[in-house]
Design a protein around this motif. Sequence first.
Motif, PDB file in Angstrom:
ATOM      1  N   THR A 128      64.339  -7.602 -29.556  1.00  0.00           N
ATOM      2  CA  THR A 128      64.154  -8.943 -30.146  1.00  0.00           C
ATOM      3  C   THR A 128      64.028  -8.845 -31.661  1.00  0.00           C
ATOM      4  N   ILE A 129      63.253  -7.873 -32.140  1.00  0.00           N
ATOM      5  CA  ILE A 129      63.117  -7.654 -33.581  1.00  0.00           C
ATOM      6  C   ILE A 129      64.491  -7.379 -34.201  1.00  0.00           C
ATOM      7  N   LEU A 130      65.264  -6.473 -33.596  1.00  0.00           N
ATOM      8  CA  LEU A 130      66.589  -6.134 -34.126  1.00  0.00           C
ATOM      9  C   LEU A 130      67.510  -7.344 -34.124  1.00  0.00           C
ATOM     10  N   PHE A 131      67.461  -8.147 -33.067  1.00  0.00           N
ATOM     11  CA  PHE A 131      68.318  -9.324 -32.956  1.00  0.00           C
ATOM     12  C   PHE A 131      67.966 -10.373 -34.011  1.00  0.00           C
ATOM     13  N   ILE A 132      66.659 -10.622 -34.183  1.00  0.00           N
ATOM     14  CA  ILE A 132      66.229 -11.653 -35.134  1.00  0.00           C
ATOM     15  C   ILE A 132      66.574 -11.258 -36.565  1.00  0.00           C
ATOM     16  N   VAL A 133      66.304 -10.004 -36.926  1.00  0.00           N
ATOM     17  CA  VAL A 133      66.602  -9.551 -38.292  1.00  0.00           C
ATOM     18  C   VAL A 133      68.110  -9.594 -38.559  1.00  0.00           C
ATOM     19  N   LYS A 134      68.917  -9.248 -37.568  1.00  0.00           N
ATOM     20  CA  LYS A 134      70.371  -9.278 -37.746  1.00  0.00           C
ATOM     21  C   LYS A 134      70.885 -10.708 -37.916  1.00  0.00           C
ATOM     22  N   ARG A 135      70.299 -11.641 -37.136  1.00  0.00           N
ATOM     23  CA  ARG A 135      70.790 -13.019 -37.150  1.00  0.00           C
ATOM     24  C   ARG A 135      70.295 -13.835 -38.336  1.00  0.00           C
ATOM     25  N   GLU A 136      69.161 -13.486 -38.907  1.00  0.00           N
ATOM     26  CA  GLU A 136      68.537 -14.294 -39.955  1.00  0.00           C
ATOM     27  C   GLU A 136      68.770 -13.676 -41.333  1.00  0.00           C
ATOM     28  N   PRO A 137      69.627 -14.271 -42.182  1.00  0.00           N
ATOM     29  CA  PRO A 137      69.919 -13.706 -43.513  1.00  0.00           C
ATOM     30  C   PRO A 137      68.692 -13.603 -44.415  1.00  0.00           C
ATOM     31  N   SER A 138      67.712 -14.506 -44.241  1.00  0.00           N
ATOM     32  CA  SER A 138      66.522 -14.469 -45.093  1.00  0.00           C
ATOM     33  C   SER A 138      65.658 -13.243 -44.822  1.00  0.00           C
ATOM     34  N   LEU A 139      65.909 -12.562 -43.708  1.00  0.00           N
ATOM     35  CA  LEU A 139      65.145 -11.363 -43.369  1.00  0.00           C
ATOM     36  C   LEU A 139      65.868 -10.075 -43.782  1.00  0.00           C
ATOM     37  N   HIS A 140      66.972 -10.211 -44.492  1.00  0.00           N
ATOM     38  CA  HIS A 140      67.702  -9.018 -44.950  1.00  0.00           C
ATOM     39  C   HIS A 140      67.053  -8.481 -46.221  1.00  0.00           C
ATOM     40  N   LEU A 141      65.852  -7.939 -46.026  1.00  0.00           N
ATOM     41  CA  LEU A 141      65.021  -7.419 -47.110  1.00  0.00           C
ATOM     42  C   LEU A 141      64.552  -6.020 -46.742  1.00  0.00           C
ATOM     43  N   PRO A 142      64.131  -5.206 -47.724  1.00  0.00           N
ATOM     44  CA  PRO A 142      63.700  -3.828 -47.431  1.00  0.00           C
ATOM     45  C   PRO A 142      62.658  -3.719 -46.330  1.00  0.00           C
ATOM     46  N   MET A 143      61.660  -4.615 -46.358  1.00  0.00           N
ATOM     47  CA  MET A 143      60.583  -4.559 -45.352  1.00  0.00           C
ATOM     48  C   MET A 143      61.152  -4.655 -43.935  1.00  0.00           C
ATOM     49  N   TYR A 144      62.120  -5.541 -43.731  1.00  0.00           N
ATOM     50  CA  TYR A 144      62.675  -5.756 -42.398  1.00  0.00           C
ATOM     51  C   TYR A 144      63.713  -4.700 -42.042  1.00  0.00           C
ATOM     52  N   TYR A 145      64.381  -4.126 -43.034  1.00  0.00           N
ATOM     53  CA  TYR A 145      65.263  -2.994 -42.761  1.00  0.00           C
ATOM     54  C   TYR A 145      64.445  -1.817 -42.223  1.00  0.00           C
ATOM     55  N   PHE A 146      63.310  -1.552 -42.882  1.00  0.00           N
ATOM     56  CA  PHE A 146      62.433  -0.472 -42.405  1.00  0.00           C
ATOM     57  C   PHE A 146      61.870  -0.801 -41.020  1.00  0.00           C
ATOM     58  N   LEU A 147      61.581  -2.081 -40.785  1.00  0.00           N
ATOM     59  CA  LEU A 147      61.078  -2.501 -39.477  1.00  0.00           C
ATOM     60  C   LEU A 147      62.135  -2.252 -38.386  1.00  0.00           C
ATOM     61  N   CYS A 148      63.403  -2.494 -38.714  1.00  0.00           N
ATOM     62  CA  CYS A 148      64.485  -2.219 -37.760  1.00  0.00           C
ATOM     63  C   CYS A 148      64.605  -0.720 -37.485  1.00  0.00           C
ATOM     64  N   MET A 149      64.448   0.090 -38.527  1.00  0.00           N
ATOM     65  CA  MET A 149      64.461   1.546 -38.323  1.00  0.00           C
ATOM     66  C   MET A 149      63.326   1.967 -37.394  1.00  0.00           C
ATOM     67  N   LEU A 150      62.151   1.372 -37.584  1.00  0.00           N
ATOM     68  CA  LEU A 150      60.996   1.678 -36.737  1.00  0.00           C
ATOM     69  C   LEU A 150      61.270   1.259 -35.298  1.00  0.00           C
ATOM     70  N   ALA A 151      61.908   0.097 -35.119  1.00  0.00           N
ATOM     71  CA  ALA A 151      62.217  -0.389 -33.767  1.00  0.00           C
ATOM     72  C   ALA A 151      63.187   0.557 -33.059  1.00  0.00           C
ATOM     73  N   ILE A 152      64.215   1.029 -33.769  1.00  0.00           N
ATOM     74  CA  ILE A 152      65.180   1.964 -33.174  1.00  0.00           C
ATOM     75  C   ILE A 152      64.496   3.273 -32.800  1.00  0.00           C
ATOM     76  N   THR A 153      63.632   3.750 -33.687  1.00  0.00           N
ATOM     77  CA  THR A 153      62.901   5.000 -33.415  1.00  0.00           C
ATOM     78  C   THR A 153      62.014   4.860 -32.190  1.00  0.00           C
ATOM     79  N   ASP A 154      61.321   3.722 -32.082  1.00  0.00           N
ATOM     80  CA  ASP A 154      60.459   3.482 -30.919  1.00  0.00           C
ATOM     81  C   ASP A 154      61.274   3.427 -29.627  1.00  0.00           C
TER      82      ASP A 154
END
Length: 332
Positions: A64-90
């Motif tokens: 869900t985190i990966l989907f929301i960040v991908k779909r929402e352009p306003s979330l294309h920021l460093p904080m959310y990129y790192f959050l996506c990396m954390l989600a993939i790692t988990d």
Amino acid sequence: MQEISFCLRVGHLLFYSMSDSNSTEFTNPTTFILQGIPGLEAAHVWISIPFCTMYAIAILGNFTILFIVKREPSLHLPMYYFLCMLAITDLVLSTSILPKMLSIFWFYSREINFSACLTQMYFILSFFVIESGILVAMAFDRYVAICDPLRHSTILTNHVVAKIGLTVVLRGVMLVLPYPFLARRWPYCRTNIIPNTYCEHIALVKLACADISLSSYYSLSVAFLVIGMDVFFIAVSYTQILRAIFSLPRKDARLKTFGTCSSHLCVILASYIPHLFATFTQRFGHNVALYLRVLMANMYFLVPPMLNPIIYGAKTQQIWDRLLQLFTHKGT
């Protein structure tokens, strides 16, 4: 007397050759047996229910985190990129152990190929190091955002974020690479039963009938290097962040600013505390029951992946708003 002496010599030779053949046969076995949770074998099916539930929540939350960040352009920021990396790692960490764990609990499929065992061990260790590096990168992002907000967009560009991500991944890949090579070189002639649900490094090399000091010292060095340095950098970042927050004149501004990094602090605690507890009980907690040590080691790979998306979803307004919008649109 000569006949008796001859028979004894022949018997001794036959016994020696048979024992030598058996030990040669068992040295470096092609498969290992994962015992599951020692002492709780009768409850394996019941234990699988909460474990499976946590895994399902982790899969749903992180996707869900990966989907929301991908779909929402306003979330294309460093904080959310790192959050996506954390989600993939988990996702990788939890998936590395749970399918095999469930096959042990449900189908008594306890055998694992030696190469598959080493591969599982490598993925678990390397992605733990990667996750630790991502937490440091997220702390650095919060430091720049709070202590130097005007330069945040110029310091943490997409190019810099990609470089940080690549560095974090390469560090995990390279530091853990010697683990399987060292584990493969030891002769295994004691037993091939691993008292765990996955190929845990120390539990595996302890089965070797050789001096494993090199593996043990390297493992401790990497653990202290990674955990020690990463926790140090996170502590330095948050010391500066707290100084900047307490220097703000208004209380509501202090609370609002602290709220922007509270989710990251919760994720740090959820990630490091269970791992440190599991590591210390595994190495030094000889008085702790074995089934408790194994349970703690397994919980580490399921609890943080389950909690991280919940923490960020609940505490990050942008993610929460976007999630509500998705459900609202579906409902209408």
